[in-house]
Design a protein around this motif. Structure first.
Motif, PDB file in Angstrom:
ATOM      1  N   LEU A 116       0.823  -1.220   0.000  1.00  0.00           N
ATOM      2  CA  LEU A 116       0.000   0.000   0.000  1.00  0.00           C
ATOM      3  C   LEU A 116       0.850   1.260   0.000  1.00  0.00           C
ATOM      4  CD1 LEU A 116      -2.579  -1.083   2.748  1.00  0.00           C
ATOM      5  CD2 LEU A 116      -2.865  -1.211   0.270  1.00  0.00           C
TER       6      LEU A 116
ATOM      7  N   ALA B 260       0.788   3.399  -3.334  1.00  0.00           N
ATOM      8  CA  ALA B 260      -0.495   4.049  -3.623  1.00  0.00           C
ATOM      9  C   ALA B 260      -0.764   5.182  -2.639  1.00  0.00           C
ATOM     10  CB  ALA B 260      -1.619   3.016  -3.564  1.00  0.00           C
ATOM     11  N   VAL B 261      -0.433   4.949  -1.356  1.00  0.00           N
ATOM     12  CA  VAL B 261      -0.677   6.000  -0.357  1.00  0.00           C
ATOM     13  C   VAL B 261       0.203   7.203  -0.653  1.00  0.00           C
ATOM     14  CG1 VAL B 261      -0.447   6.581   2.089  1.00  0.00           C
ATOM     15  CG2 VAL B 261      -1.484   4.416   1.424  1.00  0.00           C
ATOM     16  N   ARG B 262       1.466   6.932  -0.982  1.00  0.00           N
ATOM     17  CA  ARG B 262       2.370   8.049  -1.297  1.00  0.00           C
ATOM     18  C   ARG B 262       1.854   8.837  -2.504  1.00  0.00           C
ATOM     19  NH1 ARG B 262       7.579  10.242  -1.592  1.00  0.00           N
ATOM     20  NH2 ARG B 262       8.372   9.179   0.223  1.00  0.00           N
TER      21      ARG B 262
ATOM     22  N   ARG C 245      -1.129   9.154  -3.549  1.00  0.00           N
ATOM     23  CA  ARG C 245      -2.342   9.924  -3.249  1.00  0.00           C
ATOM     24  C   ARG C 245      -2.053  11.065  -2.277  1.00  0.00           C
ATOM     25  NH1 ARG C 245      -7.101   5.710  -2.201  1.00  0.00           N
ATOM     26  NH2 ARG C 245      -8.291   7.646  -1.925  1.00  0.00           N
TER      27      ARG C 245
ATOM     28  N   PHE D  18     -10.461  -5.633  -8.817  1.00  0.00           N
ATOM     29  CA  PHE D  18     -11.411  -4.841  -8.039  1.00  0.00           C
ATOM     30  C   PHE D  18     -12.757  -5.541  -8.102  1.00  0.00           C
ATOM     31  CE2 PHE D  18     -11.340  -3.118 -12.372  1.00  0.00           C
ATOM     32  CZ  PHE D  18     -12.675  -3.100 -12.725  1.00  0.00           C
TER      33      PHE D  18
ATOM     34  N   ARG E 187      -9.225   0.651 -12.353  1.00  0.00           N
ATOM     35  CA  ARG E 187      -8.521   1.172 -11.181  1.00  0.00           C
ATOM     36  C   ARG E 187      -7.842   2.490 -11.522  1.00  0.00           C
ATOM     37  NH1 ARG E 187      -6.620  -2.712  -7.231  1.00  0.00           N
ATOM     38  NH2 ARG E 187      -5.154  -1.077  -6.679  1.00  0.00           N
TER      39      ARG E 187
ATOM     40  N   ASP F 146      -6.416   4.458  -9.553  1.00  0.00           N
ATOM     41  CA  ASP F 146      -5.171   4.683  -8.812  1.00  0.00           C
ATOM     42  C   ASP F 146      -3.990   4.033  -9.515  1.00  0.00           C
ATOM     43  OD1 ASP F 146      -6.239   2.136  -8.244  1.00  0.00           O
ATOM     44  OD2 ASP F 146      -5.149   2.013  -6.363  1.00  0.00           O
TER      45      ASP F 146
ATOM     46  N   ASP G 225     -14.796   6.542  -7.424  1.00  0.00           N
ATOM     47  CA  ASP G 225     -15.339   5.798  -6.288  1.00  0.00           C
ATOM     48  C   ASP G 225     -14.190   5.042  -5.634  1.00  0.00           C
ATOM     49  OD1 ASP G 225     -16.615   4.138  -4.509  1.00  0.00           O
ATOM     50  OD2 ASP G 225     -18.300   3.716  -5.816  1.00  0.00           O
ATOM     51  N   GLY G 226     -13.580   5.642  -4.616  1.00  0.00           N
ATOM     52  CA  GLY G 226     -12.392   5.026  -4.024  1.00  0.00           C
ATOM     53  C   GLY G 226     -11.305   4.944  -5.065  1.00  0.00           C
ATOM     54  N   ARG G 227     -10.792   3.755  -5.250  1.00  0.00           N
ATOM     55  CA  ARG G 227      -9.723   3.592  -6.234  1.00  0.00           C
ATOM     56  C   ARG G 227     -10.275   3.435  -7.640  1.00  0.00           C
ATOM     57  NH1 ARG G 227      -7.218  -1.685  -4.340  1.00  0.00           N
ATOM     58  NH2 ARG G 227      -9.398  -2.144  -4.683  1.00  0.00           N
TER      59      ARG G 227
ATOM     60  N   VAL H  91       6.473  12.927   4.028  1.00  0.00           N
ATOM     61  CA  VAL H  91       5.774  11.781   3.433  1.00  0.00           C
ATOM     62  C   VAL H  91       6.574  10.495   3.610  1.00  0.00           C
ATOM     63  CG1 VAL H  91       4.842  10.835   1.286  1.00  0.00           C
ATOM     64  CG2 VAL H  91       4.530  13.250   1.802  1.00  0.00           C
TER      65      VAL H  91
ATOM     66  N   VAL I 156       3.108   3.303   7.073  1.00  0.00           N
ATOM     67  CA  VAL I 156       2.231   2.441   6.265  1.00  0.00           C
ATOM     68  C   VAL I 156       2.880   1.068   6.116  1.00  0.00           C
ATOM     69  CG1 VAL I 156       1.189   2.099   3.993  1.00  0.00           C
ATOM     70  CG2 VAL I 156       1.228   4.393   5.007  1.00  0.00           C
TER      71      VAL I 156
ATOM     72  N   GLN J 119       0.773  -2.093   7.368  1.00  0.00           N
ATOM     73  CA  GLN J 119      -0.127  -2.430   6.266  1.00  0.00           C
ATOM     74  C   GLN J 119      -0.679  -3.861   6.367  1.00  0.00           C
ATOM     75  OE1 GLN J 119       1.771  -1.830   2.506  1.00  0.00           O
ATOM     76  NE2 GLN J 119       3.421  -3.264   2.869  1.00  0.00           N
TER      77      GLN J 119
ATOM     78  N   ALA K 119     -10.292  -7.160  -2.618  1.00  0.00           N
ATOM     79  CA  ALA K 119     -10.322  -5.845  -3.273  1.00  0.00           C
ATOM     80  C   ALA K 119     -10.838  -4.781  -2.307  1.00  0.00           C
ATOM     81  CB  ALA K 119     -11.204  -5.911  -4.517  1.00  0.00           C
TER      82      ALA K 119
ATOM     83  N   GLU L 116      -8.793  -1.587  -0.612  1.00  0.00           N
ATOM     84  CA  GLU L 116      -9.293  -0.216  -0.747  1.00  0.00           C
ATOM     85  C   GLU L 116      -9.543   0.410   0.629  1.00  0.00           C
ATOM     86  OE1 GLU L 116     -12.251   0.366  -3.878  1.00  0.00           O
ATOM     87  OE2 GLU L 116     -13.422   1.447  -2.394  1.00  0.00           O
TER      88      GLU L 116
ATOM     89  N   GLN M 164      -6.192   1.212   2.277  1.00  0.00           N
ATOM     90  CA  GLN M 164      -5.548   2.363   1.623  1.00  0.00           C
ATOM     91  C   GLN M 164      -6.242   3.672   2.032  1.00  0.00           C
ATOM     92  OE1 GLN M 164      -5.315   3.965  -2.796  1.00  0.00           O
ATOM     93  NE2 GLN M 164      -4.614   1.851  -2.708  1.00  0.00           N
ATOM     94  N   ASP M 165      -7.566   3.676   1.950  1.00  0.00           N
ATOM     95  CA  ASP M 165      -8.296   4.894   2.318  1.00  0.00           C
ATOM     96  C   ASP M 165      -8.114   5.225   3.803  1.00  0.00           C
ATOM     97  OD1 ASP M 165      -9.080   5.106  -0.249  1.00  0.00           O
ATOM     98  OD2 ASP M 165     -11.185   4.628   0.058  1.00  0.00           O
TER      99      ASP M 165
ATOM    100  N   LEU N  23      -4.963   7.049   4.393  1.00  0.00           N
ATOM    101  CA  LEU N  23      -5.071   8.445   3.959  1.00  0.00           C
ATOM    102  C   LEU N  23      -5.873   9.272   4.972  1.00  0.00           C
ATOM    103  CD1 LEU N  23      -5.630   7.755   0.193  1.00  0.00           C
ATOM    104  CD2 LEU N  23      -3.720   9.001   1.166  1.00  0.00           C
TER     105      LEU N  23
ATOM    106  N   ARG O 202     -17.787  -0.530   3.342  1.00  0.00           N
ATOM    107  CA  ARG O 202     -17.775  -1.226   2.060  1.00  0.00           C
ATOM    108  C   ARG O 202     -18.615  -2.493   2.072  1.00  0.00           C
ATOM    109  NH1 ARG O 202     -13.852   2.007   2.413  1.00  0.00           N
ATOM    110  NH2 ARG O 202     -12.933   2.978   0.581  1.00  0.00           N
TER     111      ARG O 202
END
Lengths: 254, 187
Positions: free
Chosen positions: A23, A26-28, A30, A116, A167, A169, A230-232, B20, B27, B31, B46, B50, B53-54, B57, B87
């Motif tokens: 992750l 992707a976090v970096r 974003r 996904f 996706r 992202d 919608d999210g990723r 960062v 993370v 993770q 999936a 998500e 990850q969210d 953030l 979700r």
């Protein structure tokens, strides 16, 4: 700790857990998006747009393929997975071409091959056809609906509704739009998700596979379109419907 | 499960200042537990990815509200679990707990622990199947507290309930498992 508790703890250590995805990247991304992977809708001043276009030209980007309009970008809108450019002039209309949606499959099989969970607009019911293409990281899903009451046929696709998902992202600029001044471009929020609505006057749509140069023949004329983050996922709904209907369809994505 | 390195407080302080790189390290450290916690709730890889990850953030955006010196992991897992629950709208396409006991990972000549010696493959599968049959809240409590080896505080944060509720859920779940497994285990 009782024997049973010890056994449970040991069981947790012995389990074959799903592999944890990395992750960090992707976090970096974003937290600190690169210049071309915008996370927020941006409306550039004209001078900035021209400077950006010049930079992209130097990098051999999309603008290099359309020199006649290279310095006429008026507005630039972005979601994760899609870019929308409003231009003073549009490129010549490409000849009509069949939709290239990938191989036909079923939703159940699509779930296995995509990275996904597919979303289906419940307000439209189950799709008539499901397609998967692999040209983008994580896969591209297309749901095709025949025209019916409430979903008039769109000239651009011959369908009542075309839903595309990928996706965003993993492919921050995969879907591209080029619109002229007569196309209405509106930024919306749909149930907390950022979205862009494009309506009226033909505009162009293309996919830009990662690591491939822009190809003009990929352009196709599109009808009204709602782009939703919608999210990723980046979800794209295309049809002859109006904004309210598009938002209703987007809200029913499950 | 990862260990928390001693420099976590320092990493958090740096991340709060906008570094960062420091947050990326946080993370990296958390993770796996974040993803697995989300997976226990969503049972979808999936959605778990998500949600995790969210959550990272959102946690980053809320770092200013994080109390210095407080344990970070329960705070993070509460956010992760909340994202995971959000979700669950697409219920019906979830798999079961769907965990399988991994093939023997210990080297052939390693001396197994006393617990490991007890846990032959067949018994582990039976235990897993019994967990699978528990009601949702009880299953999640068992999964968080024991399978993920979270502390009681972390389990309470993940399940969004008081510690007392965690204790009672665990107690009832353990009783059910004992009943189900008959004489296999002693109280």
């Amino acid at each position: 700790m009782s024997e049973l508790e010890s056994r449970l703890t040991q069981l947790g250590r012995d389990l074959d857990w799903p592999v944890t995805p990395d992750l960090t990247h992707a976090v970096r991304e974003r937290l600190n998006p690169p210049v071309r992977a915008r996370r927020r809708p941006i409306v550039f001043r004209r001078s900035l747009v021209i400077a950006l276009a010049a930079l992209l030209l130097l990098a051999g980007g999309v603008f290099a393929a359309i020199p006649s309009v290279r310095d006429s970008v008026l507005d630039f809108f972005g979601l994760q997975g899609a870019t929308v450019e409003r231009r003073q002039e549009l490129p010549p209309a490409p000849p009509p071409s069949p939709l290239e949606l990938g191989r036909q499959t079923t939703l159940a099989e699509a779930r296995d091959s995509l990275r996904f969970e597919p979303l289906v607009p419940e307000a439209a019911g189950p799709p008539d056809r499901v397609y998967v293409a692999n040209g983008v990281p994580g896969g591209l899903l297309s749901l095709a609906y025949r025209p019916r009451a409430g979903l008039q046929e769109a000239k651009s696709t011959g369908l009542g509704l075309l839903v595309s998902e990928f996706r965003g992202d993993l492919a921050p600029e995969y879907a591209g739009k080029i619109a002229g001044q007569a196309t209405k471009i509106e930024r919306l929020t749909v149930d907390g998700h950022r979205a862009i609505w494009l309506e009226g006057a033909p505009h162009f749509f293309f996919y830009r596979p990662p690591n491939e140069p822009f190809r003009e023949e990929r352009l196709r004329i599109a009808q009204n379109v709602l782009l939703l983050e919608d999210g990723r996922l980046l979800v794209r709904l295309e049809g002859a419907f109006d904004r309210e209907r598009a938002v209703e369809l987007a809200r029913s994505l499950r | 499960m990862e260990d928390r390195p001693p420099q976590e407080a320092e990493l958090l302080a740096r991340a709060k200042r906008g570094e960062v790189d420091a947050y990326e390290e946080i993370v990296r450290i958390h993770q796996t537990i974040a993803f697995r916690t989300a997976w226990v709730i969503t049972r979808s890889e999936a959605d778990a990815e998500e949600a995790a990850q969210d959550a990272f953030l959102k946690a980053h955006a809320a770092l200013d509200r994080f109390r210095e010196g407080a344990p970070f992991r329960p705070w993070l897992l509460a956010i992760v679990a909340n994202e995971a629950r959000n979700r669950l709208r697409s219920a019906g396409r979830r798999t079961g707990l769907a965990l399988r006991v991994a093939e023997e990972r210990r080297p052939v000549d390693a001396v197994p622990s006393p617990e490991a010696a007890l846990l032959d493959s067949e018994r582990r599968e039976r235990l897993l199947a019994a967990i699978e049959r528990l009601p949702g809240p009880a299953r999640q409590a068992i999964a968080c507290r024991y399978l993920l080896d979270l502390s009681e505080e972390e389990t309470a944060a993940a399940l969004h309930c008081p510690r007392g509720t965690v204790k009672s859920r665990l107690s009832r779940a353990l009783d059910s498992l004992r009943l189900e497994l008959g004489e296999e285990v002693q109280a």
